[in-house]
Write a protein that holds these residues in place. Structure first.
Motif, PDB file in Angstrom:
ATOM      1  N   GLU A 112      -0.034  32.618 -14.600  1.00 36.16           N
ATOM      2  CA  GLU A 112      -0.513  31.800 -15.715  1.00 36.16           C
ATOM      3  C   GLU A 112       0.560  31.423 -16.738  1.00 36.16           C
ATOM      4  OE1 GLU A 112      -2.100  34.811 -14.935  1.00 36.16           O
ATOM      5  OE2 GLU A 112      -3.583  33.833 -13.668  1.00 36.16           O
ATOM      6  N   ILE A 113       1.760  32.001 -16.643  1.00 33.61           N
ATOM      7  CA  ILE A 113       2.816  31.770 -17.640  1.00 33.61           C
ATOM      8  C   ILE A 113       4.056  31.209 -16.931  1.00 33.61           C
ATOM      9  CG2 ILE A 113       4.342  32.902 -19.323  1.00 33.61           C
ATOM     10  CD1 ILE A 113       1.465  32.940 -20.258  1.00 33.61           C
ATOM     11  N   ASP A 124       6.419  36.436 -22.913  1.00 33.37           N
ATOM     12  CA  ASP A 124       5.169  35.705 -23.061  1.00 33.37           C
ATOM     13  C   ASP A 124       4.198  36.174 -21.989  1.00 33.37           C
ATOM     14  OD1 ASP A 124       6.092  34.210 -25.205  1.00 33.37           O
ATOM     15  OD2 ASP A 124       6.872  32.618 -23.918  1.00 33.37           O
ATOM     16  N   SER A 125       2.922  36.234 -22.343  1.00 31.97           N
ATOM     17  CA  SER A 125       1.936  36.741 -21.402  1.00 31.97           C
ATOM     18  C   SER A 125       0.556  36.265 -21.799  1.00 31.97           C
ATOM     19  CB  SER A 125       1.998  38.273 -21.368  1.00 31.97           C
ATOM     20  OG  SER A 125       1.318  38.771 -20.250  1.00 31.97           O
ATOM     21  N   THR A 126      -0.400  36.616 -20.979  1.00 29.09           N
ATOM     22  CA  THR A 126      -1.805  36.326 -21.290  1.00 29.09           C
ATOM     23  C   THR A 126      -2.472  37.620 -21.754  1.00 29.09           C
ATOM     24  OG1 THR A 126      -2.592  36.867 -19.069  1.00 29.09           O
ATOM     25  CG2 THR A 126      -1.879  34.585 -19.459  1.00 29.09           C
TER      26      THR A 126
END
Length: 135
Positions: A82-83, A109-111
């Motif tokens: 997703e990133i 960065d992450s979810t």
């Protein structure tokens, strides 16, 4: 969202023994995930496992070795579906009074789902590393 997970464990083992446990595919497959890891900068490998029940995770994670300074430091790029930019996983080993301190960071960065997964997962995996290394 930002992922900034930092964990430390001290093992009653020499640095070289802990390094061997985090830098060989056979060892990593016993305490972390099945993989085709090689300790070479630029090597791309994959962690594979059966996703937990109810998880939306696909069951694999693509990784790349970015830095390798045996026997004290290794950095991986940890991709997420997703990133766009991969997170970083940093292993730092330090001898401490006849033992070895492992500092592990998973940052980038992450979810929210990934943050929850790795924040809960790494402590369990480090427990498995303790068990793998023995006392």
């Amino acid at each position: 969202m930002k992922l900034d997970l930092n964990l430390e464990r001290t093992f009653p083992h020499p640095l070289e023994r802990v390094w061997a446990a985090i830098s060989s595919a056979d060892a990593i497959s016993k305490w972390l995930f099945t993989c085709d890891f090689r300790p070479e900068i630029g090597h791309k490998f994959t962690f594979r496992t059966t996703p937990p029940e109810g998880s939306t995770w696909r069951g694999w994670t693509d990784i790349e070795v970015l830095e390798l300074s045996p026997p004290t430091r290794m950095v991986w790029a940890w991709e997420s579906a997703e990133i766009d930019a991969p997170a970083r996983v940093i292993f730092q080993l330090e001898p401490v009074d006849g033992a070895t301190k492992l500092s592990l960071s998973h940052i980038g960065d992450s979810t929210a789902d990934d943050i929850a997964s790795v924040s809960g997962g790494w402590p369990v995996k480090l427990d498995a590393l303790v068990e793998y290394l023995g006392t």
